[in-house]
Design a protein around this motif. Structure first.
Motif, PDB file in Angstrom:
ATOM      1  N   ARG A 121       0.676  -1.203  -0.024  1.00  0.00           N
ATOM      2  CA  ARG A 121      -0.240   0.196  -0.051  1.00  0.00           C
ATOM      3  C   ARG A 121       0.962   1.307  -0.051  1.00  0.00           C
ATOM      4  O   ARG A 121       0.548   2.296  -0.507  1.00  0.00           O
ATOM      5  N   ARG A 125       0.551   4.330  -2.731  1.00  0.00           N
ATOM      6  CA  ARG A 125       0.281   5.547  -2.264  1.00  0.00           C
ATOM      7  C   ARG A 125       1.314   6.651  -3.078  1.00  0.00           C
ATOM      8  O   ARG A 125       1.169   7.582  -3.538  1.00  0.00           O
ATOM      9  N   TRP A 132      -4.383   4.745  -4.510  1.00  0.00           N
ATOM     10  CA  TRP A 132      -4.404   4.605  -3.176  1.00  0.00           C
ATOM     11  C   TRP A 132      -5.872   5.098  -2.507  1.00  0.00           C
ATOM     12  O   TRP A 132      -6.198   4.072  -1.720  1.00  0.00           O
TER      13      TRP A 132
END
Length: 253
Positions: A121, A125, A132
């Motif tokens: 993640r 991002r 994201w």
């Protein structure tokens, strides 16, 4: 944590349909009760993919359900509108597969893919803020729809919390897209999450409160949204008439 180890949900969650009709608020989406509605917003796909999804919904045994799961996740990471309601489609496919064959190929593929994206993640991002935000929206949407014995899936609780905690970090609070996502998802699944783990919700709101009280780099809109969600939880996950009038009028202005 292996998301795919969770059980298959036994019964449908009816009547919770996301409508793409903007309302008078910044987050701009409403939940309306329309049991049995069969519109899954697949017009954004090419003709071949539309047919694949339609078949998965009606005759899941006739298609590669792992491929379908990956297609849905891929598109959810790219399309902010689709990510808001893809959970309903996923749930319908899971129910259709369970009824037809008593299997969970699609659910397993979906949860495996969610886990893969969860593990990377931070890279997601850094690579794409929109991707994201779409991922957080999608996983919260899945959490909202999938049920085990009429309860949210425990395997999703901590990953969802971790995503929301990330949105409550100072560098995220300085970005209106992430603040908007945080507030929207708490409106949607905050009450459910609190029932599953009250301590983590308390810790999350400490971050939100600190972010509001130490507003370095926060826009006035971000401050307004954070204050609104603090008051929303304090009122028992409900909006009082006075708060509704104040926040909705302020945001629409």
């Amino acid at each position: 944590m292996c998301l795919a180890d969770a059980q298959s949900p036994p019964e449908a969650k009816l009547g919770a349909v996301i409508s793409p009709t903007p309302v008078k608020s910044y987050w701009g989406w409403v939940v309306m009760g329309e049991p049995g509605r069969e519109e899954y917003k697949i017009q954004c796909f090419d003709a071949e993919t539309q047919q694949l999804l339609k078949t998965a919904l009606k005759d899941p045994g006739a298609v590669d359900l792992e491929k379908v799961a990956n297609l849905i996740v891929d598109h959810s990471l790219q399309d902010s509108v689709f990510s808001k309601e893809a959970g309903r489609m996923c749930y319908a496919i899971i129910q259709a597969e369970s009824k037809q064959a008593g299997q969970s190929v699609f659910r397993r593929g979906l949860l495996n893919r969610l886990q893969q994206e969860y593990q990377t993640r931070e890279q997601l991002r850094a690579r794409s803020l929109q991707g994201w935000v779409c991922y957080v929206t999608f996983i919260c949407n899945i959490f909202d729809y999938l049920r085990v014995n009429n309860m949210p899936m425990m395997a999703l609780v901590n990953p969802v919390y971790d995503c929301l905690f990330r949105l409550a970090q100072p560098d995220s609070l300085s970005k209106e897209e992430e603040v908007d996502c945080l507030v929207l998802q708490l409106h949607r699944v905050g009450e459910q999450l609190e029932k599953m783990n009250r301590q983590r919700m308390d810790e999350l709101f400490v971050l939100i409160r600190d972010g509001f009280l130490l507003p370095t780099g926060l826009s006035s809109l971000a401050q307004l949204l954070l204050l609104e969600i603090i008051e929303f939880r304090a009122a028992g996950w409900k909006t009082t008439p006075a708060a509704h009038k104040y926040y909705y009028s302020e945001v629409s202005d």
